[in-house]
Design an enzyme around this catalytic site. Structure first.
Site, short mmCIF file in Angstrom:
data_model
loop_
_atom_site.label_atom_id
_atom_site.label_comp_id
_atom_site.label_asym_id
_atom_site.label_seq_id
_atom_site.Cartn_x
_atom_site.Cartn_y
_atom_site.Cartn_z
N CYS A 55 41.90 33.23 -9.79
CA CYS A 55 42.58 33.18 -8.50
C CYS A 55 44.06 33.53 -8.69
CB CYS A 55 42.44 31.79 -7.90
SG CYS A 55 43.21 31.67 -6.27
N CYS A 59 48.48 27.11 -7.73
CA CYS A 59 48.32 25.67 -7.46
C CYS A 59 48.25 24.91 -8.80
CB CYS A 59 47.06 25.43 -6.64
SG CYS A 59 46.93 26.55 -5.22
N CYS A 62 45.03 23.34 -10.32
CA CYS A 62 43.74 24.02 -10.19
C CYS A 62 43.27 24.74 -11.45
CB CYS A 62 43.78 25.01 -9.03
SG CYS A 62 42.13 25.67 -8.69
N CYS A 99 28.83 22.99 1.23
CA CYS A 99 30.20 23.51 1.28
C CYS A 99 30.39 24.56 0.20
CB CYS A 99 31.16 22.35 1.09
SG CYS A 99 32.88 22.88 1.10
N CYS A 130 29.78 24.58 5.54
CA CYS A 130 31.24 24.48 5.39
C CYS A 130 31.67 25.54 4.38
CB CYS A 130 31.60 23.08 4.88
SG CYS A 130 33.37 22.90 4.55
N CYS A 190 38.28 20.62 8.28
CA CYS A 190 38.22 19.69 7.16
C CYS A 190 39.54 19.89 6.41
CB CYS A 190 37.02 20.03 6.28
SG CYS A 190 36.99 19.14 4.72
N ARG A 262 36.76 11.46 3.41
CA ARG A 262 35.88 11.72 2.25
C ARG A 262 36.53 11.27 0.94
NH1 ARG A 262 34.66 17.07 2.61
NH2 ARG A 262 33.14 16.46 4.17
N1 SAM Z 1 40.91 28.80 -2.88
C1 SAM Z 1 40.75 28.07 -1.70
C2 SAM Z 1 41.98 27.30 -1.30
O1 SAM Z 1 42.71 26.82 -2.16
O2 SAM Z 1 42.21 27.15 -0.10
C3 SAM Z 1 39.54 27.16 -1.68
C4 SAM Z 1 39.13 26.41 -2.93
S1 SAM Z 1 40.28 25.18 -3.54
C5 SAM Z 1 39.64 24.84 -5.12
C6 SAM Z 1 39.95 23.75 -2.53
C7 SAM Z 1 40.71 22.50 -2.78
O3 SAM Z 1 40.24 21.84 -3.93
C8 SAM Z 1 42.20 22.57 -3.01
O4 SAM Z 1 42.93 22.73 -1.84
C9 SAM Z 1 42.49 21.22 -3.65
O5 SAM Z 1 42.84 20.27 -2.66
C10 SAM Z 1 41.16 20.85 -4.30
N2 SAM Z 1 41.31 20.82 -5.77
C11 SAM Z 1 41.36 21.89 -6.60
N3 SAM Z 1 41.53 21.51 -7.88
C12 SAM Z 1 41.58 20.17 -7.88
C13 SAM Z 1 41.75 19.19 -8.91
N4 SAM Z 1 41.93 19.53 -10.18
N5 SAM Z 1 41.74 17.88 -8.56
C14 SAM Z 1 41.56 17.53 -7.26
N6 SAM Z 1 41.41 18.42 -6.25
C15 SAM Z 1 41.42 19.71 -6.55
C1 DTB Z 2 38.19 19.22 -1.37
O1 DTB Z 2 39.08 18.59 -0.76
N1 DTB Z 2 37.81 18.93 -2.60
C2 DTB Z 2 36.79 19.86 -3.04
C3 DTB Z 2 36.53 20.70 -1.79
N2 DTB Z 2 37.51 20.24 -0.88
C4 DTB Z 2 36.49 22.15 -1.86
C5 DTB Z 2 37.14 20.58 -4.27
C6 DTB Z 2 37.47 19.66 -5.44
C7 DTB Z 2 37.70 20.50 -6.64
C8 DTB Z 2 37.93 19.71 -7.88
C9 DTB Z 2 38.18 20.57 -9.05
C10 DTB Z 2 37.04 21.49 -9.41
O2 DTB Z 2 35.89 21.05 -9.53
O3 DTB Z 2 37.31 22.69 -9.62
FE1 SF4 Z 3 43.18 29.42 -5.99
FE2 SF4 Z 3 42.68 27.01 -6.90
FE3 SF4 Z 3 44.81 27.39 -5.39
FE4 SF4 Z 3 42.32 27.55 -4.29
S1 SF4 Z 3 43.29 25.76 -5.16
S2 SF4 Z 3 44.05 28.96 -3.98
S3 SF4 Z 3 41.18 28.40 -6.03
S4 SF4 Z 3 44.46 28.29 -7.42
#
Ligand code: SAM
Ligand code: DTB
Ligand code: SF4
Length: 350
Positions: A55, A59, A62, A99, A130, A190, A262
């Site tokens: 990506c 973030c 992530c 989702c 979702c 959501c 949630r």
């Molecule tokens: N790329 C898209 C975005 O960021 O909008 C969708 C997928 S992203 C992985 C969805 C959400 O997962 C993020 O906004 C974040 O709140 C959550 N998330 C990602 N990595 C995480 C982590 N290591 N621990 C907790 N929540 C996480």
């Molecule tokens: C949300 O708030 N938490 C989910 C879902 N929406 C998409 C994602 C959590 C991701 C946790 C890290 C991972 O498994 O990559």
């Molecule tokens: Fe990309 Fe992860 Fe950020 Fe979603 S949360 S935009 S997958 S870096």
């Protein structure tokens, strides 16, 4: 009298709520919870990463950002049929919402036909749908709504003040714009955030104020505990006090009484007692199945056990007859195709 649904919260009053004596806070949250929800019902959603890793966004939490070396294998957008197979398995295991998440800044035009076909196919199974695909403009939001997408997940993640410490490649107002496009397209919103990233109590209050003061409360409010992934900038972040996490769930419940709150990422690190406290504080939704997007989540049979011990029911009907579901859960090897293989996609967690 039902507690009122307000959109005029101030950060100061929410900070005060967060600091209320624990028993008073939980009692208040449980009282509000019972006005709006069945106290013994929890909604279950299953997650699937339909496009993993690489990506362009930064973030800091992530594992899927291309900027951090987390050892995650990148995967292209899944085939529509493969996604539908995973959705069937989720349904058979008792999930009621599916989702689908993609590691995109936003979907490209050429991705849309596939994504729309996934929505249609999953919906035909009788599951709620979702998606979380990054930023959406009004046209893409309309197209998803027209295909039948029920919910769109897009998190605010944290307060406007702390946000810049976590993400620099898109702004807080970009996020608010996407939420507005989703709402205007008629989909359910959501949106929630992550706790444990080094934010202050005031930042937690700030996040909740942003969510609750939206023109309509999000239908679902995911509260994630940071999953610390090796290679991300937040890998060595200190642990969050579990009582502070529970307090934040309680305050979210009080502020957004009709929403589903949630208990999202981070359950793998939580004891059963902590999860039980979160449910008492008003959480009434979880992610179910042994993989989140790229990191582990408790196994389905572990959650079934927890629900049984707590007398909790899945909110919607279990779609398989209970004894059939029990048989599936008792023989995970024979029913391997019904379970996610978390080992296939495992970002290293601490
Ligand atoms: N790329 C898209 C975005 O960021 O909008 C969708 C997928 S992203 C992985 C969805 C959400 O997962 C993020 O906004 C974040 O709140 C959550 N998330 C990602 N990595 C995480 C982590 N290591 N621990 C907790 N929540 C996480
Ligand atoms: C949300 O708030 N938490 C989910 C879902 N929406 C998409 C994602 C959590 C991701 C946790 C890290 C991972 O498994 O990559
Ligand atoms: Fe990309 Fe992860 Fe950020 Fe979603 S949360 S935009 S997958 S870096």
């Amino acid at each position: 009298m039902m507690s009122t649904v307000r959109h005029d919260w101030t950060v100061e009053e929410v900070e005060q709520l967060l600091n209320t004596p624990f028993n008073d806070l939980l009692f208040q949250a449980q009282t509000v919870h019972r006005e709006y929800h069945d106290p013994n019902a929890v909604q279950v959603s299953t997650l699937l990463s339909i496009k993993t890793g690489a990506c362009p966004e930064d973030c800091a939490y992530c594992p899927q950002s291309a900027r951090y070396d987390t050892g995650l294998e990148r995967e292209r957008l899944m085939e529509v049929e493969a996604v539908i197979e995973k959705a069937k398995a989720a349904k058979a295991a008792g999930s009621d919402r599916f989702c689908m998440g993609a590691a995109w800044r936003s979907p490209r035009d050429k991705d849309m036909p596939y994504v729309l076909a996934m929505v249609k196919g999953v919906k035909e199974l009788g599951l709620e749908t979702c998606m979380t695909l990054g930023m959406l403009d009004d046209k893409k939001a309309d197209a998803l709504a027209e295909a039948g997408l029920d919910y769109y997940n897009h998190n605010l993640d944290t307060s406007p003040e702390f946000y810049g410490e976590i993400i620099t490649t898109r702004s807080y107002s970009d996020r608010l714009n996407t939420l507005s496009n989703v709402r205007n397209a008629g989909m359910k919103v959501c949106s929630g955030g992550i706790l444990g990233m080094g934010e202050s109590h005031k930042d937690r209050a700030g996040l909740l104020v942003q969510l609750a003061n939206l023109p309509a409360h999000p239908d679902s409010v995911p509260i994630n505990q940071l999953v610390k992934v090796a290679g991300t900038p937040l890998e060595t972040q200190g642990d969050l006090d579990p009582l502070d996490f529970i307090r934040t769930i309680a305050v979210a419940r009080i502020m957004m009484p009709a929403s589903h709150v949630r208990l999202s990422a981070g359950r793998e690190e939580m004891s059963e007692e902590m999860q039980a406290m979160c449910f008492f504080a008003g959480a009434n939704s979880i992610f179910y199945g042994e993989c989140l997007l790229t990191t582990p989540n408790p196994a389905a049979n572990k959650d079934q056990d927890l629900f049984r011990k707590l007398g909790i029911n899945s909110e919607h009907r279990v779609t398989k007859a209970p004894q059939e579901l029990d048989e599936i859960l008792a023989q995970p090897e024979q029913n391997a195709d019904l379970f996610y293989d978390a080992s296939q996609r495992s970002a290293q967690t601490h």
